[in-house]
Design an enzyme around this catalytic site. Structure first.
Site, mmCIF file in Angstrom:
data_model
loop_
_atom_site.group_PDB
_atom_site.id
_atom_site.type_symbol
_atom_site.label_atom_id
_atom_site.label_comp_id
_atom_site.label_asym_id
_atom_site.label_seq_id
_atom_site.Cartn_x
_atom_site.Cartn_y
_atom_site.Cartn_z
ATOM 1 N N HIS A 157 39.153 28.738 43.239
ATOM 2 C CA HIS A 157 39.587 29.428 42.018
ATOM 3 C C HIS A 157 40.341 28.497 41.060
ATOM 4 O O HIS A 157 40.527 28.837 39.898
ATOM 5 C CB HIS A 157 40.422 30.663 42.361
ATOM 6 C CG HIS A 157 41.817 30.376 42.808
ATOM 7 N ND1 HIS A 157 42.199 30.354 44.127
ATOM 8 C CD2 HIS A 157 42.949 30.103 42.107
ATOM 9 C CE1 HIS A 157 43.490 30.095 44.225
ATOM 10 N NE2 HIS A 157 43.966 29.933 43.005
ATOM 11 N N ASP A 187 37.356 30.362 49.507
ATOM 12 C CA ASP A 187 38.099 29.843 48.346
ATOM 13 C C ASP A 187 38.442 28.370 48.527
ATOM 14 O O ASP A 187 39.568 27.932 48.254
ATOM 15 C CB ASP A 187 39.369 30.657 48.099
ATOM 16 C CG ASP A 187 39.945 30.421 46.708
ATOM 17 O OD1 ASP A 187 39.206 29.916 45.843
ATOM 18 O OD2 ASP A 187 41.132 30.717 46.493
ATOM 19 N N SER A 262 48.360 26.600 44.256
ATOM 20 C CA SER A 262 47.043 26.879 44.823
ATOM 21 C C SER A 262 46.273 25.591 45.055
ATOM 22 O O SER A 262 46.149 24.752 44.164
ATOM 23 C CB SER A 262 46.241 27.787 43.882
ATOM 24 O OG SER A 262 46.774 29.076 43.854
#
Length: 530
Positions: A157, A187, A262
Site C-alpha cells: 500500500h 501487503d 508502514s
C-alpha cells in the site's frame, strides 16, 4: 480486639519501624486495616524498656531488569539499512467547481511567476480548470535485505499505483527504484535499486516463531516524514486476525508505530527483522500502542517468490471451508471443536477426484495442526505448488490420512472467477421458468404492480398456471408467491428449478411448497413431481 490491645499492637509496630530506620533498613509494616478503622486515636506513650529488642528483617535483593539498558549500539548498526520510500503519482486534475480561480494580474506584475507556479496543473492545456494533471506524493518506510542485488522490502500500500518510486537513505542519498513484484493478500512489495550507485547496508530476517509475548522489539521507520525514527516496545500479542487479508497472523506490539512507519522493520534484540510494520489501530491517526506487523515467517516466502517470479505461487487445495462449531463437532463425533469443515469441493480442483469430500474435517495439513478454520488457508498457501502432502481428516467420526497433490492458488482463483461469471450469466438469463405446471418469474417492481403484491412479501411469483396441471388441481393461482420449497427459501426462478431438481435426485415424490398470498398470508401445498 479492644482499643487498648489495638494501641499496644500499633505501639509495637511503630517501635519496630523506628528501630529499622535507625539501623538503615526501612520495612513498611503491614497494619491491619480493620484495626486502624476501629481506633483512629494516637497510640499510647511508648515504653521502650518494656519492649523486646527488635530483630532486623533480612534485606530484599531486587532482581535486575531484563529490559535493554540501551539500544543505541543496535540502532546505530541498523539505521543504515532502513530507508524512506517516497512515491509520486500523476492524476488528472479534479478541481472543485467552487475552487478559487487564478486572479487576473496586471501585465508585468512581479507576482506573475508566483501565481503561475501556484496554479499550474490546475488548468488543462485548453485553459479549462480540472483538465490538467496533479502530482500526488506519499511517504512510507522499507528496509534493504540484499545489499549486492539492491533488494528493498516495503508494504504494497506504500507504493500502490505509484508512477515513480524513490528510496531515501539515512545519509541523505537517494536512488530511483523499480518495482519487482507485489502481493496484495499480505501487503508486501519488493523493490530494486542499483547497488552500483551506492554501497548498501542490509539486514536479515529472523525467526518470528520464537518470539514470545513480552519480548523486547525495536521499530525503525519514517513516521510523519521524520526519517530514522527509533521506537522500542514489546510483543503485546501474537496471531492477531484484524481482517486485513486471508492470511492474517499479525504480531501486535506497543512500540510506537505511526503513519509513515508502514513497510518498516520490527527488529528483535539481535537486530534481525521479525516483522514488517503494516497497520495500527488509532482513532486519531497517532500511536496509541496498538500496532501490527507481518511476521517474518510469512514474509520470507512471499519475498522469495516475488524476487524469483515477480508474483506469488501459492499452494491450492480446492475446497470451500467453514468453522467447526461445538454443535458440528458433537454431530461428527469429535471430542473438541477444531479444524476446518469442508463445505464443498471446487470443480476441477486438486481434490475433485474424491480424495477429500464435503463433510470431512481437516485437522492436520502436512504435519501442521489446523486448530481453527483460518489456519488452513495460510498453511496451504505456504506450501509449494505441486507438492504431495499428507492431510489428516475426520470422516464420519474416524480419523484417516489422505495424500493430496496441491495445485496453484492463482490458477484456481482465475477458474473460480470464470465459474462465478458463468453462474451470474446463467442467473441473469433465467428470468422465468416452467416447473410442475407453473410459470414462475422474478418478484420485482413490475410484477408487484401487476399482481398487486404487498411490499413485505418475498420469494418467486407465479405468473401462470396450466389449467390441466397438478398445481391447478391444488388451487394454486397466478399472483401467489413461492417463498419456500422443502423448508428452504427461494428467491429466483433458478432457485426453484434447482430445488425441485435436487428433490428429484433424492428420490422424493412430493415437493412441499410454502405459498404467500398477495397480502402475505401463508399456506402449505404439496405437489407430486412424477
Amino acid at each position: 480486639m479492644s482499643a487498648p490491645s489495638v494501641r499496644s499492637a500499633i505501639t509495637k509496630r511503630l517501635f519496630a519501624t523506628t528501630a529499622a530506620v535507625l539501623s538503615g533498613v526501612l520495612v513498611m509494616p503491614a497494619f491491619a486495616p480493620l484495626a486502624l478503622a476501629q481506633d483512629q486515636q494516637a497510640p499510647a506513650q511508648v515504653q521502650p524498656a518494656a519492649q523486646p529488642a527488635p530483630v532486623a528483617p533480612p534485606q530484599v535483593q531486587l532482581q535486575p531488569s531484563h529490559g535493554p539498558a540501551s539500544v543505541a549500539d543496535l540502532a546505530e548498526r541498523l539505521l543504515g539499512a532502513v530507508v524512506n520510500i517516497s512515491t509520486s503519482q500523476n492524476v488528472k486534475g479534479t478541481e472543485a467547481p467552487n475552487a478559487v480561480p487564478m486572479p487576473q494580474l496586471p501585465e508585468g506584475s512581479p507576482f506573475q511567476d508566483f501565481f503561475d507556479d501556484f496554479f499550474k496543473n490546475r488548468q488543462g492545456e485548453d485553459g479549462q480548470r480540472g483538465g490538467g494533471t496533479q502530482k500526488v506524493q506519499s511517504l512510507g518506510s522499507g528496509f534493504v535485505v540484499d545489499a549486492e542485488q539492491g533488494i528493498v522490502v516495503t508494504n504494497n500500500h506504500v507504493i500502490a499505483d505509484a508512477d515513480e518510486i524513490e528510496v531515501n537513505f539515512s545519509d541523505g542519498s537517494k536512488l530511483k527504484a523499480e518495482l519487482v513484484g507485489t502481493d496484495t493478500k499480505t501487503d508486501i512489495a519488493v523493490l530494486k535499486v542499483d547497488p552500483k550507485q551506492k554501497k548498501l547496508t542490509a539486514v536479515k530476517f529472523g525467526d518470528s516463531n520464537v518470539m514470545r509475548i513480552g519480548d523486547w522489539v525495536m521499530a525503525i521507520g519514517n513516521p510523519f516524514g521524520l526519517g530514522g525514527t527509533v521506537t522500542v516496545g514489546i510483543v503485546s500479542a501474537r496471531n492477531r486476525d484484524i481482517n486485513a487479508g486471508p492470511y492474517d497472523d499479525f504480531i501486535q506490539t506497543d512500540a510506537a508505530i505511526n503513519r509513515g512507519n508502514s513497510g518498516g522493520p520490527l527488529f528483535n534484540m539481535e537486530g534481525e527483522v521479525i516483522g514488517i510494520n503494516t497497520a495500527i489501530i488509532s482513532p486519531s491517526g497517532g500511536s496509541i500502542g496498538i500496532g501490527f506487523s507481518i511476521p517474518s515467517e510469512l514474509a520470507i516466502g512471499v519475498v522469495d517468490q516475488l524476487r524469483q517470479f515477480g508474483e506469488t505461487r501459492r499452494g491450492w487445495l480446492g475446497v470451500r471451508i467453514q468453522p467447526v462449531t461445538d454443535e458440528i463437532a458433537e454431530s461428527l463425533g469429535m471430542a473438541t471443536a477444531k479444524g476446518a469443515l469442508v463445505a464443498g469441493i471446487i470443480k476441477g480442483g486438486p481434490v475433485d477426484n474424491g480424495v477429500i469430500q464435503a463433510g470431512d474435517v481437516i485437522i492436520k495439513f502436512d504435519g501442521k495442526d489446523v486448530k481453527e478454520m483460518r489456519d488452513l488457508p495460510r498453511v496451504v498457501a505456504e506450501s509449494p505448488v505441486g507438492k504431495a502432502v499428507d492431510v489428516l481428516i475426520v470422516r464420519k467420526g474416524v480419523e484417516q490420512t489422505v495424500k493430496v497433490t496441491l495445485g496453484r492458488l492463482e490458477d484456481g482463483e482465475k477458474q473460480a472467477s470464470a465459474e462465478e461469471d458463468d453462474e451470474q450469466q446463467q442467473e441473469q438469463a433465467v428470468t422465468t421458468a416452467t416447473v410442475l405446471g407453473m410459470t414462475v418469474g422474478e418478484l420485482n417492481d413490475e410484477t408487484r404492480r401487476k399482481f398487486e403484491i404487498a411490499g413485505d412479501v418475498s420469494g418467486v411469483v407465479i405468473t401462470e398456471v396450466d389449467a390441466k396441471s397438478i398445481a391447478a388441481e391444488r388451487g394454486i393461482l397466478a399472483g401467489e408467491v413461492i417463498t419456500e420449497i422443502a423448508q428452504e427459501s427461494v428467491s429466483s426462478p433458478k432457485d426453484v428449478m434447482d430445488r425441485i431438481g435436487a428433490l428429484k435426485e433424492q428420490g422424493r415424490k412430493n415437493a412441499l411448497l410454502m405459498l404467500a398470498s398477495k397480502s402475505g398470508e401463508l399456506r402449505f401445498v404439496t405437489l407430486r413431481m412424477d
